[in-house]
Design a protein around this motif. Structure first.
Motif, mmCIF file in Angstrom:
data_model
loop_
_atom_site.group_PDB
_atom_site.id
_atom_site.type_symbol
_atom_site.label_atom_id
_atom_site.label_comp_id
_atom_site.label_asym_id
_atom_site.label_seq_id
_atom_site.Cartn_x
_atom_site.Cartn_y
_atom_site.Cartn_z
ATOM 1 N N VAL A 18 -83.697 111.104 -11.219
ATOM 2 C CA VAL A 18 -85.114 110.959 -11.605
ATOM 3 C C VAL A 18 -85.941 112.149 -11.118
ATOM 4 C CG1 VAL A 18 -87.145 109.480 -11.359
ATOM 5 C CG2 VAL A 18 -84.891 108.454 -11.536
ATOM 6 N N GLU A 19 -85.599 112.682 -9.937
ATOM 7 C CA GLU A 19 -86.406 113.762 -9.334
ATOM 8 C C GLU A 19 -86.411 115.031 -10.187
ATOM 9 O OE1 GLU A 19 -88.399 113.132 -6.808
ATOM 10 O OE2 GLU A 19 -87.571 111.103 -6.931
ATOM 11 N N PHE A 21 -87.139 115.232 -13.105
ATOM 12 C CA PHE A 21 -88.279 115.176 -14.041
ATOM 13 C C PHE A 21 -89.465 115.978 -13.493
ATOM 14 C CE2 PHE A 21 -91.759 113.057 -16.391
ATOM 15 C CZ PHE A 21 -91.277 113.251 -17.674
ATOM 16 N N VAL A 25 -92.533 118.161 -15.267
ATOM 17 C CA VAL A 25 -93.973 117.914 -15.024
ATOM 18 C C VAL A 25 -94.644 119.206 -14.567
ATOM 19 C CG1 VAL A 25 -95.657 116.604 -13.681
ATOM 20 C CG2 VAL A 25 -93.553 115.487 -14.441
ATOM 21 N N GLN A 51 -101.023 111.915 -17.953
ATOM 22 C CA GLN A 51 -100.088 111.069 -17.170
ATOM 23 C C GLN A 51 -99.379 110.083 -18.083
ATOM 24 O OE1 GLN A 51 -101.094 109.032 -13.610
ATOM 25 N NE2 GLN A 51 -102.319 110.696 -12.808
ATOM 26 N N PHE A 54 -96.762 111.893 -20.040
ATOM 27 C CA PHE A 54 -95.550 112.191 -19.264
ATOM 28 C C PHE A 54 -94.679 110.946 -19.108
ATOM 29 C CE2 PHE A 54 -97.492 116.176 -17.528
ATOM 30 C CZ PHE A 54 -96.447 117.015 -17.898
ATOM 31 N N LEU A 55 -95.327 109.806 -18.911
ATOM 32 C CA LEU A 55 -94.561 108.563 -18.745
ATOM 33 C C LEU A 55 -93.821 108.222 -20.043
ATOM 34 C CD1 LEU A 55 -94.219 106.767 -16.313
ATOM 35 C CD2 LEU A 55 -95.929 105.223 -17.245
ATOM 36 N N TYR A 58 -90.914 110.527 -20.373
ATOM 37 C CA TYR A 58 -89.810 110.090 -19.500
ATOM 38 C C TYR A 58 -89.047 108.923 -20.141
ATOM 39 C CZ TYR A 58 -87.360 107.852 -15.696
ATOM 40 O OH TYR A 58 -86.383 107.261 -14.950
ATOM 41 N N ALA B 25 -98.866 112.142 -8.658
ATOM 42 C CA ALA B 25 -99.240 110.878 -9.328
ATOM 43 C C ALA B 25 -98.275 110.571 -10.476
ATOM 44 C CB ALA B 25 -100.674 110.972 -9.851
ATOM 45 N N VAL B 26 -97.924 111.605 -11.250
ATOM 46 C CA VAL B 26 -97.006 111.374 -12.375
ATOM 47 C C VAL B 26 -95.644 110.950 -11.847
ATOM 48 C CG1 VAL B 26 -95.774 112.467 -14.296
ATOM 49 C CG2 VAL B 26 -98.177 112.976 -13.933
ATOM 50 N N MET B 27 -95.158 111.647 -10.814
ATOM 51 C CA MET B 27 -93.820 111.330 -10.290
ATOM 52 C C MET B 27 -93.795 109.945 -9.650
ATOM 53 S SD MET B 27 -91.733 113.477 -11.312
ATOM 54 C CE MET B 27 -90.288 112.886 -10.438
ATOM 55 N N GLN B 29 -95.435 107.370 -10.710
ATOM 56 C CA GLN B 29 -95.299 106.439 -11.843
ATOM 57 C C GLN B 29 -93.885 106.460 -12.401
ATOM 58 O OE1 GLN B 29 -98.162 107.197 -14.924
ATOM 59 N NE2 GLN B 29 -99.592 105.729 -14.079
ATOM 60 N N VAL B 30 -93.314 107.662 -12.480
ATOM 61 C CA VAL B 30 -91.947 107.786 -13.019
ATOM 62 C C VAL B 30 -90.950 107.081 -12.103
ATOM 63 C CG1 VAL B 30 -90.100 109.473 -13.437
ATOM 64 C CG2 VAL B 30 -92.366 109.872 -14.355
ATOM 65 N N ARG B 31 -91.125 107.248 -10.779
ATOM 66 C CA ARG B 31 -90.204 106.572 -9.827
ATOM 67 C C ARG B 31 -90.328 105.065 -9.951
ATOM 68 N NH1 ARG B 31 -92.441 110.453 -6.162
ATOM 69 N NH2 ARG B 31 -91.137 112.318 -6.293
ATOM 70 N N GLU B 33 -91.223 103.430 -12.562
ATOM 71 C CA GLU B 33 -90.599 103.074 -13.848
ATOM 72 C C GLU B 33 -89.073 103.043 -13.712
ATOM 73 O OE1 GLU B 33 -92.398 102.697 -16.721
ATOM 74 O OE2 GLU B 33 -90.798 102.732 -18.222
#
Lengths: 188, 116
Positions: A18-19, A21, A25, A51, A54-55, A58, B25-27, B29-31, B33
């Motif tokens: 995941v990191e 990503f 970003v 944001q 980006f979600l 992902y 902040a984006v990361m 949310q991604v984590r 998720e």
């Protein structure tokens, strides 16, 4: 180089890292916030929308087939997010200022004129029907690149050209006699 | 207004890049998720199987019960050639037994807490 880094990060994310990503970003947060800002002209809302984009990127990373450049797909996803968001909550359109600007004499006045010009254009743009506004926003975001704008919007290049032409004509009519560019202002 | 003036006004000045707080902040949310359990998919296959078996049972009900209730093929609901087919009753009966067995197994599994 950028596309190689994107492909590498996408592969790692899909393999469960995941990191990875974060690389995507960092590389694309500037352009995505700027694109959102061109749609909204509001920094806070632009960051919220970026944001959200980006979600979505992902979540849908596995749907990118890797055939084209990663950024083309990324801008198309982000554009869809921004357009949907603006359909849900439209822009606040302020009343247009009907006062014609006078020619500027000093630097301070020129700054004020420039700010007023930008505000008038922003209001006129926000008041355009969505299809013309979106074409104009993407055309100028992509530095006047029609193929890039057409890929982001997912419509043919001919459609973009027609919408640009009509949109610019509508803007010209709305701004007629209200905005004076530096060349015009200095010439008087 | 000239085209170059309009271009200048519409091109505008880009915003400065958002800072590390935005990335963070984006990361975050991604984590979140990534850590969330994946949604349970809707059991379309089971639904299709259940609906098919139910349809067979309805046909079986018409064929088997209508004559017993004194109705001989009411309103021509079932084609006569189908009613007269020799294989129909055994096939419907087998399907009904299989469906009833499957249903009782599922109900038992649900109440005993296991997943079949």
């Amino acid at each position: 180089m950028g596309d190689e880094a994107d492909r590498d990060d996408v592969r790692r994310v899909l393999d469960g890292d995941v990191e990875a990503f974060e690389g995507i970003v960092r590389r694309w947060q500037g352009p995505l916030v700027n694109l959102a800002w061109r749609f909204t002209r509001d920094r806070g809302r632009a960051e919220d929308l970026a944001q959200e984009a980006f979600l979505k990127i992902y979540r849908n990373l596995a749907h990118w087939r890797g055939e084209g450049v990663f950024s083309t797909w990324l801008f198309a996803v982000a554009t869809n997010v921004y357009r949907s968001a603006l359909r849900r909550t439209p822009l606040l359109t302020l009343p247009e200022d009907h006062t014609a600007l006078l020619p500027a004499e000093t630097d301070l006045e020129r700054d004020a004129v420039a700010r007023d010009e930008q505000a008038a254009v922003r209001r006129a743009l926000a008041a355009l029907p969505a299809r013309y506004r979106e074409a104009l926003v993407l055309f100028y975001f992509h530095e006047m690149d029609i193929p890039a704008a057409s890929k982001s919007l997912g419509v043919p290049e001919g459609t973009i050209k027609a919408r640009l032409s009509r949109g610019r004509e509508m803007l010209r009519q709305r701004l007629a006699g209200r905005v004076l560019g530096p060349a015009t202002a200095e010439g008087r | 207004m000239r085209d170059d003036e309009l271009d200048r006004l519409l091109a505008g000045t880009p915003l400065p890049d958002p800072g590390p707080a935005f990335t963070w902040a984006v990361m975050a949310q991604v984590r979140r998720e990534a850590a969330a359990p994946s949604p349970i998919p809707f059991p379309w296959r089971r639904l299709a199987l259940g609906l098919s078996l139910s349809a067979v049972l309805v046909v079986f009900g018409i064929v088997a019960l209508a004559p017993a209730a004194g109705f001989d093929n009411p309103a021509g609901a079932v084609p006569r050639s189908l009613l007269e087919a020799a294989w129909l009753r055994p096939a419907l009966l087998t399907t009904a037994v299989l469906f009833a067995s499957w249903l009782s197994l599922r109900v038992t599994a649900i109440f005993s807490g296991s997943r079949a």
